[in-house]
Scaffold this motif. Sequence first.
Motif, mmCIF file in Angstrom:
data_model
loop_
_atom_site.group_PDB
_atom_site.id
_atom_site.type_symbol
_atom_site.label_atom_id
_atom_site.label_comp_id
_atom_site.label_asym_id
_atom_site.label_seq_id
_atom_site.Cartn_x
_atom_site.Cartn_y
_atom_site.Cartn_z
ATOM 1 N N VAL A 104 0.909 -1.011 -0.219
ATOM 2 C CA VAL A 104 0.115 0.145 -0.216
ATOM 3 C C VAL A 104 0.826 1.220 -0.101
ATOM 4 O O VAL A 104 1.835 1.419 0.816
ATOM 5 C CB VAL A 104 -1.019 -0.082 1.138
ATOM 6 C CG1 VAL A 104 -1.727 1.133 1.156
ATOM 7 C CG2 VAL A 104 -1.823 -1.133 1.233
ATOM 8 N N HIS A 105 0.623 2.126 -0.933
ATOM 9 C CA HIS A 105 1.302 3.420 -0.891
ATOM 10 C C HIS A 105 0.403 4.646 -0.846
ATOM 11 O O HIS A 105 -0.516 4.691 -1.643
ATOM 12 C CB HIS A 105 2.036 3.681 -2.471
ATOM 13 C CG HIS A 105 2.988 2.581 -2.647
ATOM 14 N ND1 HIS A 105 4.254 2.708 -2.495
ATOM 15 C CD2 HIS A 105 2.829 1.188 -3.142
ATOM 16 C CE1 HIS A 105 5.013 1.655 -2.667
ATOM 17 N NE2 HIS A 105 4.140 0.771 -3.224
ATOM 18 N N ARG A 106 0.345 5.433 0.327
ATOM 19 C CA ARG A 106 -0.624 6.564 0.408
ATOM 20 C C ARG A 106 0.226 7.547 0.569
ATOM 21 O O ARG A 106 1.134 7.690 1.574
ATOM 22 C CB ARG A 106 -1.496 6.238 1.515
ATOM 23 C CG ARG A 106 -2.299 4.987 1.553
ATOM 24 C CD ARG A 106 -3.384 4.828 2.708
ATOM 25 N NE ARG A 106 -4.216 6.129 2.697
ATOM 26 C CZ ARG A 106 -5.131 6.126 3.554
ATOM 27 N NH1 ARG A 106 -5.202 5.607 4.727
ATOM 28 N NH2 ARG A 106 -6.092 7.237 3.401
ATOM 29 N N PHE A 107 0.076 8.831 -0.326
ATOM 30 C CA PHE A 107 1.017 9.792 -0.174
ATOM 31 C C PHE A 107 0.151 11.074 0.205
ATOM 32 O O PHE A 107 -0.898 11.375 0.246
ATOM 33 C CB PHE A 107 1.046 10.244 -1.616
ATOM 34 C CG PHE A 107 2.032 8.996 -2.646
ATOM 35 C CD1 PHE A 107 3.478 9.087 -2.530
ATOM 36 C CD2 PHE A 107 1.273 8.345 -3.307
ATOM 37 C CE1 PHE A 107 4.074 8.303 -3.352
ATOM 38 C CE2 PHE A 107 1.919 7.239 -3.946
ATOM 39 C CZ PHE A 107 3.414 7.291 -3.946
ATOM 40 N N THR A 108 1.053 11.571 1.358
ATOM 41 C CA THR A 108 0.504 12.774 2.015
ATOM 42 C C THR A 108 1.543 13.904 1.937
ATOM 43 O O THR A 108 2.632 13.715 1.452
ATOM 44 C CB THR A 108 0.454 12.442 3.586
ATOM 45 O OG1 THR A 108 1.572 11.882 4.157
ATOM 46 C CG2 THR A 108 -0.651 11.256 3.584
ATOM 47 N N ASP A 109 1.172 14.980 2.432
ATOM 48 C CA ASP A 109 2.271 16.262 2.553
ATOM 49 C C ASP A 109 3.464 15.854 3.515
ATOM 50 O O ASP A 109 4.699 16.332 3.142
ATOM 51 C CB ASP A 109 1.612 17.227 3.254
ATOM 52 C CG ASP A 109 0.605 18.156 2.323
ATOM 53 O OD1 ASP A 109 0.588 17.684 1.247
ATOM 54 O OD2 ASP A 109 -0.263 18.872 2.825
ATOM 55 N N ALA A 110 3.436 14.805 4.229
ATOM 56 C CA ALA A 110 4.562 14.250 5.064
ATOM 57 C C ALA A 110 5.512 13.571 4.225
ATOM 58 O O ALA A 110 6.607 13.809 4.434
ATOM 59 C CB ALA A 110 4.173 13.715 6.322
ATOM 60 N N ASN A 111 5.044 12.786 3.453
ATOM 61 C CA ASN A 111 5.859 11.789 2.793
ATOM 62 C C ASN A 111 5.982 12.259 1.278
ATOM 63 O O ASN A 111 6.792 11.545 0.570
ATOM 64 C CB ASN A 111 5.414 10.426 2.890
ATOM 65 C CG ASN A 111 4.176 10.041 2.325
ATOM 66 O OD1 ASN A 111 3.567 10.778 1.448
ATOM 67 N ND2 ASN A 111 3.477 8.846 2.527
ATOM 68 N N PHE A 112 5.324 13.318 0.767
ATOM 69 C CA PHE A 112 5.430 13.625 -0.500
ATOM 70 C C PHE A 112 5.171 15.457 -0.726
ATOM 71 O O PHE A 112 4.311 15.873 -0.559
ATOM 72 C CB PHE A 112 4.335 13.028 -1.189
ATOM 73 C CG PHE A 112 4.473 13.215 -2.660
ATOM 74 C CD1 PHE A 112 5.307 12.210 -3.517
ATOM 75 C CD2 PHE A 112 3.482 13.832 -3.696
ATOM 76 C CE1 PHE A 112 5.552 12.325 -4.785
ATOM 77 C CE2 PHE A 112 3.510 13.487 -5.044
ATOM 78 C CZ PHE A 112 4.669 12.963 -5.555
ATOM 79 N N PRO A 113 6.335 15.894 -0.264
ATOM 80 C CA PRO A 113 6.437 17.244 0.032
ATOM 81 C C PRO A 113 5.873 18.397 -0.885
ATOM 82 O O PRO A 113 6.027 17.790 -1.872
ATOM 83 C CB PRO A 113 7.942 17.420 0.475
ATOM 84 C CG PRO A 113 8.202 16.331 0.855
ATOM 85 C CD PRO A 113 7.740 15.274 0.073
ATOM 86 N N PRO A 114 5.072 19.217 -0.340
ATOM 87 C CA PRO A 114 4.707 20.013 -1.543
ATOM 88 C C PRO A 114 5.615 20.845 -2.416
ATOM 89 O O PRO A 114 6.593 20.993 -1.877
ATOM 90 C CB PRO A 114 3.957 21.165 -0.651
ATOM 91 C CG PRO A 114 3.340 20.450 0.822
ATOM 92 C CD PRO A 114 4.626 19.669 0.962
#
Length: 218
Positions: free
Chosen positions: A27-37
């Motif tokens: 499972v790959h879930r991208f958020t601002d934490a692991n996929f910086p803006p």
Amino acid sequence: MSANLGGYEKVAAWPDLIAPPGVEVSVHRFTDANFPPRPLAMTSRLQCAIPKWFGFDYAPTADAIIWIDASCVPEPSVVSWFLDHLGHAEIALFAHPERRTIREEYEFITARMARRGETYLRSRYAAEWLDGQFAVIEADGYAGSQLFASTAFIYTPTPRVRALLKEVWFGKTRWHLHDQLWLAYAVARSRVVPNPINLNYLACPVLTYVRNKRRGAA
């Protein structure tokens, strides 16, 4: 695979996904934490499209990739369900639940935006180059192509599927943030024959729609 950037959706918990026999699930879930803006380059809504249309870059060893928008939460059996609908095809996409063709979608959007008091579609489409995008599609002879919903889909990352997905990204950045028209165009122009999922994604037994309200730009 999913992405929720810029706080556009409320973060929803996912269940543990059941791995079908002989299948390994990652499972790959991208958020601002692991996929910086990347505020100098793009909005969060555009940045979400990077893992959506380039998922094969983030799961390079995967034999199949399932994309699920952050507006939906999967059921534990989601992997088996999508694999069954993929079958031997290279990609499986939901048929659009309300309109059949690119032309119908274009006419619906333009008519709705012309209404006095329309706020939702204007917040999503205003200042985007929808007319220019449709003009290219129509001139190329694909305005009658089947329309799809891109909320969730599954594909095998073959070279021609990768080319199809990259084409969707091109259409988003060249003309219009939303990928509905250009996805259908890219599928029709490619040599990829999709398995259409003839089911409303809002009534899909393995997806729960969790978006509580529509918002404007985010």
